[in-house]
Design a protein around this motif. Structure first.
Motif, short mmCIF file in Angstrom:
data_model
loop_
_atom_site.label_atom_id
_atom_site.label_comp_id
_atom_site.label_asym_id
_atom_site.label_seq_id
_atom_site.Cartn_x
_atom_site.Cartn_y
_atom_site.Cartn_z
N VAL A 145 -27.49 -89.53 67.30
CA VAL A 145 -26.84 -88.63 68.25
C VAL A 145 -26.49 -89.44 69.49
O VAL A 145 -27.37 -89.97 70.17
CB VAL A 145 -27.74 -87.45 68.61
CG1 VAL A 145 -26.98 -86.47 69.52
CG2 VAL A 145 -28.23 -86.74 67.36
N SER A 146 -25.22 -89.51 69.78
CA SER A 146 -24.77 -90.28 70.94
C SER A 146 -24.66 -89.37 72.17
O SER A 146 -24.34 -88.19 72.06
CB SER A 146 -23.42 -90.93 70.66
OG SER A 146 -22.43 -89.94 70.43
N VAL A 190 -23.17 -88.31 65.38
CA VAL A 190 -22.62 -87.10 66.00
C VAL A 190 -22.85 -87.17 67.50
O VAL A 190 -23.82 -87.80 67.96
CB VAL A 190 -23.27 -85.83 65.39
CG1 VAL A 190 -24.76 -85.79 65.68
CG2 VAL A 190 -22.58 -84.57 65.85
N GLN A 191 -21.98 -86.54 68.26
CA GLN A 191 -22.15 -86.49 69.70
C GLN A 191 -23.18 -85.45 70.09
O GLN A 191 -23.39 -84.46 69.36
CB GLN A 191 -20.82 -86.18 70.38
CG GLN A 191 -19.82 -87.33 70.33
CD GLN A 191 -18.61 -87.08 71.19
OE1 GLN A 191 -18.21 -85.93 71.37
NE2 GLN A 191 -18.02 -88.13 71.73
N ALA A 192 -23.79 -85.65 71.23
CA ALA A 192 -24.74 -84.67 71.74
C ALA A 192 -24.07 -83.30 71.82
O ALA A 192 -22.90 -83.17 72.23
CB ALA A 192 -25.24 -85.09 73.11
N GLY A 193 -24.81 -82.29 71.41
CA GLY A 193 -24.27 -80.94 71.37
C GLY A 193 -23.66 -80.56 70.04
O GLY A 193 -23.37 -79.38 69.80
N GLY A 194 -23.48 -81.54 69.17
CA GLY A 194 -22.88 -81.30 67.87
C GLY A 194 -23.89 -80.82 66.83
O GLY A 194 -25.05 -80.58 67.14
N SER A 195 -23.39 -80.72 65.60
CA SER A 195 -24.21 -80.21 64.50
C SER A 195 -24.10 -81.11 63.28
O SER A 195 -23.08 -81.79 63.08
CB SER A 195 -23.76 -78.79 64.11
OG SER A 195 -23.91 -77.90 65.18
N LEU A 196 -25.14 -81.09 62.48
CA LEU A 196 -25.15 -81.74 61.17
C LEU A 196 -25.98 -80.88 60.23
O LEU A 196 -26.90 -80.19 60.68
CB LEU A 196 -25.79 -83.13 61.24
CG LEU A 196 -24.96 -84.33 61.71
CD1 LEU A 196 -25.84 -85.57 61.77
CD2 LEU A 196 -23.76 -84.56 60.81
#
Length: 123
Positions: free
Chosen positions: A121-122, A12-18
């Motif tokens: 997290v990218s 997931v990209q930085a700022g995203g959720s899982l």
């Protein structure tokens, strides 16, 4: 036989959720605390947060407080870790665990462990 099975990891990209799930089987966990830990490459396993199965009390590591939320679904015997506002430093293998101590951040106080799920997290 007690079994904990994590799922939901990914990239997931930085700022995203899982949202991670931990399905528990093999015994009654009503008297247990369910913890989430994480381990980055070359580093020790660290406490993320925990929930008391009975009553639903939670507590978190300072590094995730306000961003991560733990919940449980009794009928499904499943615990969740909702992770929001993810940062690259959250990258790790995430483990769920069951233990009889409360509250506990100590890995040695958890008796049962899942196999882990990778979260990347990218930036």
């Amino acid at each position: 036989q007690v079994q904990l099975t994590e799922s939901g990891g990914g990239l997931v990209q930085a700022g995203g959720s899982l949202r991670l799930s931990c399905a528990a089987s093999g015994r009654t966990f009503s008297r247990y605390a369910m913890g989430w830990f994480r381990q980055a490459p070359g580093k020790e396993r660290k406490f993320v947060g925990a929930i008391r199965w009975s009553g639903g009390s939670t507590f978190y590591a300072d590094s995730v407080k306000g961003r991560f939320t733990i919940s449980r679904d009794g009928p499904k015997n499943t615990v969740y870790l909702q992770m929001n506002s993810l940062k690259p430093e959250d990258t790790a293998v995430y483990y769920c665990a069951a233990g009889s101590g409360w509250p506990s951040t100590n890995v040695y106080e958890y008796d049962y462990w899942g196999q882990g799920t990778q979260v990347t997290v990218s930036s």
